[in-house]
Motif scaffolding. Structure first.
Motif, PDB file in Angstrom:
ATOM      1  N   GLY A   8       0.816  -1.207   0.000  1.00 53.81           N
ATOM      2  CA  GLY A   8       0.000   0.000   0.000  1.00 53.81           C
ATOM      3  C   GLY A   8       0.850   1.257   0.000  1.00 53.81           C
ATOM      4  O   GLY A   8       0.548   2.231  -0.705  1.00 53.81           O
ATOM      5  N   GLY A  53       2.270   1.954  -3.352  1.00 54.95           N
ATOM      6  CA  GLY A  53       1.277   2.569  -4.231  1.00 54.95           C
ATOM      7  C   GLY A  53       1.246   4.079  -4.074  1.00 54.95           C
ATOM      8  O   GLY A  53       1.153   4.820  -5.056  1.00 54.95           O
ATOM      9  N   SER A  97       2.112  -2.403  -6.040  1.00 55.08           N
ATOM     10  CA  SER A  97       0.897  -2.098  -5.268  1.00 55.08           C
ATOM     11  C   SER A  97      -0.313  -2.801  -5.858  1.00 55.08           C
ATOM     12  O   SER A  97      -1.224  -3.207  -5.117  1.00 55.08           O
ATOM     13  CB  SER A  97       0.668  -0.585  -5.229  1.00 55.08           C
ATOM     14  OG  SER A  97       0.283  -0.082  -6.504  1.00 55.08           O
ATOM     15  N   TRP A 115      -5.695   6.137  -6.548  1.00 51.32           N
ATOM     16  CA  TRP A 115      -4.711   5.106  -6.241  1.00 51.32           C
ATOM     17  C   TRP A 115      -4.042   5.346  -4.888  1.00 51.32           C
ATOM     18  O   TRP A 115      -3.718   4.401  -4.176  1.00 51.32           O
ATOM     19  CB  TRP A 115      -3.668   5.000  -7.345  1.00 51.32           C
ATOM     20  CG  TRP A 115      -3.085   3.619  -7.422  1.00 51.32           C
ATOM     21  CD1 TRP A 115      -1.903   3.180  -6.910  1.00 51.32           C
ATOM     22  CD2 TRP A 115      -3.703   2.481  -8.031  1.00 51.32           C
ATOM     23  NE1 TRP A 115      -1.740   1.838  -7.159  1.00 51.32           N
ATOM     24  CE2 TRP A 115      -2.825   1.384  -7.843  1.00 51.32           C
ATOM     25  CE3 TRP A 115      -4.897   2.276  -8.719  1.00 51.32           C
ATOM     26  CZ2 TRP A 115      -3.112   0.107  -8.315  1.00 51.32           C
ATOM     27  CZ3 TRP A 115      -5.193   1.011  -9.190  1.00 51.32           C
ATOM     28  CH2 TRP A 115      -4.303  -0.047  -8.987  1.00 51.32           C
ATOM     29  N   GLY A 142      -4.065   2.724  -1.892  1.00 49.72           N
ATOM     30  CA  GLY A 142      -2.866   2.327  -1.157  1.00 49.72           C
ATOM     31  C   GLY A 142      -3.053   2.465   0.350  1.00 49.72           C
ATOM     32  O   GLY A 142      -2.661   1.580   1.118  1.00 49.72           O
TER      33      GLY A 142
END
Length: 215
Positions: free
Chosen positions: A21, A24, A66, A204, A208
């Motif tokens: 995460g 990401g 990710s 995104w 994450g």
């Protein structure tokens, strides 16, 4: 206490997934921020390769990591549609990553120097189309992931909605350009700064954070 092999594997996965995460978030910041820095340093002139392509490559690799984390986190709850959405996003990210690897090889071959695009290479049109295709697959796939996440109870609604917004701006501009023929100057700004990618970036980053908080 002695752990069984299955328990050891699950423990390693749980230790790794929160970091996916975080990758990401970091990857998104790089992917969104580097084009702006490149434009500030090199201007809006297109380049066949530059050092910023190598840095963008690192960002896209982190996004791929990710994406694996997203799939691993929600695979048991994803329907076929959700798995297909992850696959579509992976195709887009892999395509962009492959193109950036090519640019990285050119950068090394040029003696670590930026090379302006000549406009005389017939492959440039194909590469541009491949880039657009990769971005479309990525943002549309992300939007589909957002739709799939809406059906998962423990996923924050804000994350799903932000991802759903990811393809709207890019596709809206593409359609507007086909209908109204947008100014060339606007097109250059959009292409050189990744402006259309901002909604995807917000979604995104939220995804994450969601994966990180899951563990």
């Amino acid at each position: 206490m002695l752990l069984l092999p299955q328990q050891q594997t699950a423990d390693r996965v749980h230790r790794w997934l929160p970091w996916s995460g975080i990758t990401g978030v970091i990857g998104t910041i790089g992917v969104l921020g580097i084009p702006w820095i490149r434009t500030a340093v090199l201007g809006t002139r297109p380049y066949a390769t530059s050092v910023f392509d190598v840095r963008s490559l690192a960002g896209w690799v982190l996004l791929l990591v990710s994406l694996v984390g997203v799939y691993t986190t929600f695979k048991e709850q994803f329907s076929r549609f959700g798995r297909a959405a992850v696959g579509m996003t992976a195709v887009g990210m892999l395509l962009i990553t492959g193109l950036l690897i090519r640019r990285g090889v050119l950068f090394v071959a040029s003696g670590f120097r930026s090379v302006p695009a000549s406009g005389a290479d017939p492959a440039e049109l194909v590469l541009s189309m491949a880039t657009v295709s990769g971005l479309v697959f990525t943002v549309v796939g992300a939007g589909c992931i957002g739709f799939a996440l809406r059906r998962i109870e423990n996923c924050p609604a804000a994350t799903a909605w932000l991802l759903l917004l990811a393809p709207i701006l890019p596709l809206g501009v593409i359609v507007s350009n086909l209908v109204f023929d947008l100014p060339i100057a606007l097109g250059r700004i959009v292409v050189s700064t990744n402006t259309l990618f901002v909604p995807f970036g917000l979604g995104w980053v939220a995804l994450g954070v969601t994966v990180y908080l899951e563990y």
